[in-house]
Structures are given as C-alpha cells and as structure tokens.
Design an enzyme around this catalytic site. Structure first.
Site, PDB file in Angstrom:
ATOM      1  N   ARG A 115      43.728  33.881  45.846  1.00 55.09           N
ATOM      2  CA  ARG A 115      42.735  33.453  44.853  1.00 55.09           C
ATOM      3  C   ARG A 115      42.998  32.008  44.426  1.00 55.09           C
ATOM      4  NH1 ARG A 115      42.883  38.964  44.084  1.00 55.09           N
ATOM      5  NH2 ARG A 115      40.849  39.878  44.598  1.00 55.09           N
ATOM      6  N   ASP A 144      42.373  37.008  51.135  1.00 59.70           N
ATOM      7  CA  ASP A 144      41.397  37.730  50.319  1.00 59.70           C
ATOM      8  C   ASP A 144      40.032  37.090  50.534  1.00 59.70           C
ATOM      9  OD1 ASP A 144      40.206  39.290  48.031  1.00 59.70           O
ATOM     10  OD2 ASP A 144      42.315  39.736  47.686  1.00 59.70           O
ATOM     11  N   HIS A 215      37.836  42.842  51.358  1.00 59.37           N
ATOM     12  CA  HIS A 215      38.447  41.576  50.913  1.00 59.37           C
ATOM     13  C   HIS A 215      38.595  40.626  52.094  1.00 59.37           C
ATOM     14  CE1 HIS A 215      39.363  42.708  46.742  1.00 59.37           C
ATOM     15  NE2 HIS A 215      39.593  43.929  47.230  1.00 59.37           N
ATOM     16  N   ASP A 278      42.072  48.748  49.994  1.00 58.65           N
ATOM     17  CA  ASP A 278      41.329  49.293  48.862  1.00 58.65           C
ATOM     18  C   ASP A 278      40.033  48.513  48.646  1.00 58.65           C
ATOM     19  OD1 ASP A 278      42.402  46.926  47.902  1.00 58.65           O
ATOM     20  OD2 ASP A 278      42.675  47.703  45.870  1.00 58.65           O
ATOM     21  N   GLU A 279      39.260  48.975  47.668  1.00 57.01           N
ATOM     22  CA  GLU A 279      38.017  48.315  47.244  1.00 57.01           C
ATOM     23  C   GLU A 279      37.159  47.960  48.456  1.00 57.01           C
ATOM     24  OE1 GLU A 279      39.388  46.442  42.980  1.00 57.01           O
ATOM     25  OE2 GLU A 279      39.642  45.186  44.755  1.00 57.01           O
ATOM     26  N   TYR A 371      50.412  45.245  35.904  1.00 57.84           N
ATOM     27  CA  TYR A 371      49.529  44.130  36.269  1.00 57.84           C
ATOM     28  C   TYR A 371      49.741  42.988  35.284  1.00 57.84           C
ATOM     29  CZ  TYR A 371      46.889  46.097  40.152  1.00 57.84           C
ATOM     30  OH  TYR A 371      46.523  46.572  41.389  1.00 57.84           O
ATOM     31  N   ASP A 373      48.548  39.973  35.272  1.00 59.21           N
ATOM     32  CA  ASP A 373      47.441  39.063  34.970  1.00 59.21           C
ATOM     33  C   ASP A 373      46.713  39.479  33.696  1.00 59.21           C
ATOM     34  OD1 ASP A 373      46.763  41.312  36.577  1.00 59.21           O
ATOM     35  OD2 ASP A 373      44.827  40.434  37.099  1.00 59.21           O
ATOM     36  N   TRP A 421      48.025  38.877  39.970  1.00 57.19           N
ATOM     37  CA  TRP A 421      46.795  38.384  40.594  1.00 57.19           C
ATOM     38  C   TRP A 421      46.423  37.052  39.951  1.00 57.19           C
ATOM     39  CZ3 TRP A 421      45.883  41.109  44.767  1.00 57.19           C
ATOM     40  CH2 TRP A 421      46.269  42.452  44.801  1.00 57.19           C
ATOM     41  N   GLU A 423      43.253  35.189  39.821  1.00 60.59           N
ATOM     42  CA  GLU A 423      41.913  34.708  39.529  1.00 60.59           C
ATOM     43  C   GLU A 423      41.921  33.710  38.369  1.00 60.59           C
ATOM     44  OE1 GLU A 423      42.674  37.900  39.999  1.00 60.59           O
ATOM     45  OE2 GLU A 423      41.006  39.051  40.869  1.00 60.59           O
TER      46      GLU A 423
END
Length: 504
Positions: A115, A144, A215, A278-279, A371, A373, A421, A423
């Site tokens: 990211r 990603d 991703h 995932d996702e 997490y 972030d 992460w 972002e």
C-alpha cells in the site's frame, strides 16, 4: 526486567561489570552479534562465555560475581543475547539466573509494503527492533492491488508498471478524496537478499507474501492478459478496500505464478510462503467465459469453488518445491482452503476451530487485538482504520490459544503475529509509532505462558530508555492526550527518514 517475561528469573544482590566476550565454533557468530550491542572485545579469556549446546529455542543466562555464562542452541543463544542486552545498564549486569523458552514457535510481525512502499533500510531497523523482543518472523506483504514490490526478472513490468500508482485515497475505504500524489517503489533482489541475511543473523525469518487470487490489481495492470477479461486494461488501483479484479484461471496465469514463485523461492529461504487467499469476491468468475470453461473442465460446483481450486494448485507447486503454503482465513467456512496450507486467522478466533479440526496449522492474528493500523486510543491519534481501537492492553490480552480448546486443537497453533497495514502509513516514523510499544505486548503474549498486565507495564516503563534508543518514534508510554496528539501528527506527516546506525 526482561520483555517478554522469562519462564524463570531470580535476581541476587549485586552487579557484575563484564570486560570481554569469549566463544568458539557455532557460538562465535552469536558472540559477534552480542559484541555489536555491548561494545566489548572478543578474547579467549573473556568473562562473558557463550556455549552452543542443545536444540530448540531454550536458553539460560547466569550472571554471578565471577562472570557471565550464556548457554543454548545457536537459536537459543541469540535469545540469550537479547536478554543480556535488556539487562545491561551503564556497562553493568545485575546478578541473575535466567532459564527461558518460548510458548509458541511463530512470533511474528507483518509489514505491508504494498500500500505504501517503505525503504529497505527501515525494514532492517524493524528486524533489529523485533529481534530485541524475541519476535522471530518478519512477514513481508509484497504485493496488493495498490502496488507490486517484488522484482521478477522474467516479468519486469510487474515493478515497472505495477509498482506505481497515480495517487492514493485519503481516508477509509469507499471514500472519494484522493491526494493527487504519485506513489511507487520496488526492491531489488540484492536488497531483499541482504535483508534476509541480516534477519537470519538475528534469528528472524523473512516470510514473503504474494497475494492471489484476489488483491491482484497491480499485477493485472502490468499483465492484463492474466485477468478474467484479457482485453481489459486496468490501472494500478488508487483506492482502498476490496477490488473485484481477480487473477483469471486460464493456464497462462498459473505459468506466470510459477515463474513468480520460483524467483521468490530463490530470494527467500523461509520454510513458509504466504499466498494471500482472502477477500476474493467471485463476481468476475461468475461472468467470465474463461472461468466458465475452467469450471466445466474441472467439474467444479460453480464460481465459488474456483477459490479453493486455485489455492490448491499453487499449494501443490510450493509443496513440490519443499515449502509450506500459508494463507489468510476467508471467513467462517475454511472448507475451500487447501489442506496442505497453514491458515492465519484474522477475522475471529472462533474461525480457527473449524480449521484445526480439518487439520490446518494456525497462526492466530485476530484483528481486534493484533491489527496495529487501528488507533491506539480514541483521541489524539493519527488517522487509522475507523470504528475500533486496539490499545496496548488489547494486544497484551490477546491469547493465541483460546482457553476452551483441547490439547489436540492446541497442538495446531503455531503462534501469533501483529499486522501493520499501511493504507494510512506513509513514513517509517509513522510505522514505528504504530508498532511500538504494541509489538512489545504482542511479543509477551507469544512467548510467555505466565503473564500479568501490571507487571508487564512496570517492566515496560523500566525499559523506557532502551525503547527510546531502539525505536525513538514509538508512541509515548506516559503522556498527556494533547502531547500524544502532537507526537502522532509529527510521526504521520514526516516525509523523509534516515536509518539509525545499525548493529552489524
């Protein structure tokens, strides 16, 4: 005195001032590592003696009025060195007897460099930081939707095209505000090999991650022919969240991924290779003629079944090369995941139970407590993931092994790790602010069976000078909300970073 808390530590009155280090054979490289931290000479008659003995990660440290003795396997000796590093103050060591070994084998920190690209000098510093607290895995999220950072000689467009985007979203996923600032970067293989060697000397394994089948937007920007609609051109994604663009399931895609992973394996000797997983919304597979053809050829039940089939093929390739695949869990039902793969449980710890019953090994990484972030408090923090707070205490109280699991299930838990992460993270200073001291708390949850929050806080505060030395941009341990906010904003806004002098 030591973080993470040792299994056994007894302190006696008095101190010892060491003058030199002695070691031979397998212990010599570890002695050189200790020398780089404490600035003592190596001599045959040193009063700090390192002895390589045994297997596993257990170690002992004995400090008496006559000298210092460290014992363990090479791996254990590295842990002993970090304990001595924490105990040392003003050139002196307290008289102590330490006997220690970890609760879990996998004690990790993940950093997302896709990211926002972060320089390899920062990654080396991060290795030094996590090694101090006996974390032993650096999980490197290299690809990603928003960027591809892994150099692949057979496919140079991956970094030349996929490593750059025109701008970045400002704010949470689904927002409509963009900064208009181009962003990009990629590593060289020499940089990554150097990072791997630097980490290995400190007992840290670098685990690479190449995301698939979702991703994948950065890869598809470079190679649209690998998508579900090969004639479609897509730019590297500038948004956050979950893109519907997936790798296609044509044979050309698997040839490409074998090329990529072959070069990944050449750079990273890690036993585990992360393949994302995932996702992965099946929207494109539901409408792609190429996907329909593959479903018919393989006799699959429908588009959703392509997910497990895809990961299964990649897992078989990795196993054939002597590596272990690992992937993120994708919800309450793990039946689509290949049985050969270990699973990182991030959505809910309860999802791990079904996975272990199917025979998967697990790394517990629940977002509510690992997490990093997410903001560390409700006020005075830089922008982060909305709707939740992950405090230092939240991370500390993360137990990788749910109390209700039986011994058979417990044996499948490899350990735990923290996720950062990026972002919202544009600079190494901001990453360091988010990582520490929360990674200190995670290190203790991964290492120590006998834990106490108040005792941990006292040890952490006693180590404040050391933490300030190794991670000067860490979130303050004791500070007003106003001052915390000022420091957070400074950490988030710095546009440049220079590495601190690192140990050899």
């Amino acid at each position: 005195m030591i973080i993470p808390k040792p299994v056994h530590l007894v302190r006696s009155p008095g101190v010892f001032r060491p003058s030199a280090i002695t070691a031979s054979g397998d212990a010599l490289p570890v002695a050189e590592l200790l020398q780089s931290y404490v600035d003592l000479p190596l001599r045959e008659d040193g009063d700090v003696v390192l002895e390589a003995d045994g297997e596993g990660e257990a170690y002992t440290v004995s400090v008496t009025p006559d000298g210092v003795r460290l014992r363990g396997s090479v791996t254990g000796l590295r842990h002993a060195v970090q304990s001595v590093r924490q105990l040392m103050s003003g050139g002196e060591l307290p008289l102590v007897e330490v006997r220690d070994e970890p609760r879990f084998a996998w004690r990790g920190a993940m950093i997302d460099v896709a990211r926002h690209f972060l320089p390899v000098a920062y990654l080396r510093t991060l290795v030094d930081q996590i090694a101090l607290y006996k974390l032993n895995v650096l999980h490197l999220h290299l690809t990603d939707d928003q960027g591809w950072r892994m150099p692949v000689d057979r496919h140079p467009a991956l970094t030349a095209v996929g490593g750059h985007r025109t701008e970045s979203m400002v704010g949470p996923a689904g927002g409509t505000t963009f900064d208009g600032i181009p962003h990009g970067g990629a590593y060289t293989k020499d940089e990554l090999r150097s990072l791997v060697a630097h980490a290995a000397a400190r007992g840290v394994t670098v685990v690479p991650e190449i995301e698939m089948p979702g991703h994948a937007r950065a890869a598809l920007a470079a190679h649209p022919e690998l998508g579900n609609f090969p004639d479609r051109a897509l730019p590297v994604w500038t948004g956050w969240g979950v893109s519907e663009a997936l790798f296609g399931v044509q044979e050309q895609t698997f040839e490409f991924l074998r090329d990529v992973l072959t070069e990944v394996l050449e750079v990273f000797p890690s036993p585990y290779v992360h393949i994302g997983g995932d996702e992965c919304p099946a929207v494109e597979w539901e409408t792609s003629p190429l996907a329909a053809l593959r479903i018919a050829e393989e006799g699959l039940s429908g588009p959703e079944a392509l997910h497990g089939w895809f990961l299964g093929r990649i897992s078989e390739f990795l196993v054939s090369r002597g590596r272990h695949p690992i992937c993120w869990d994708d919800g309450e039902n793990p039946r689509g995941l290949p049985l050969r793969a270990a699973v990182m449980i991030w959505r809910d710890p309860g999802h791990g139970l079904e996975a272990v019953r199917r025979g998967h090994d697990l790394v517990m990484a629940p977002f509510r407590s690992t997490y990093l972030d997410y903001p560390q408090s409700a006020e005075g923090e830089p922008p982060g993931q909305p709707a939740a707070v992950v405090s230092l205490e939240d991370v500390y109280r993360n137990d990788p092994l749910p109390a209700e699991w039986d011994e058979e299930c417990a044996a499948r838990v490899l350990g735990t790790q923290g996720q950062l992460w990026t972002e919202f993270v544009r600079t190494p200073e901001h990453a360091e602010y988010l990582a520490f001291p929360r990674l200190c708390a995670l290190a203790e949850s991964a290492w120590s069976a006998d834990r106490d929050w108040d005792d941990f806080r006292a040890r952490l505060e006693a180590q404040a000078p050391l933490l300030a030395e190794v991670a000067p941009h860490h979130r303050p341990l004791q500070v007003s909300r106003a001052e915390a906010g000022r420091r957070a904003r400074r950490a988030a806004s710095r546009a440049s970073w220079r590495p601190r002098p690192a140990a050899r």
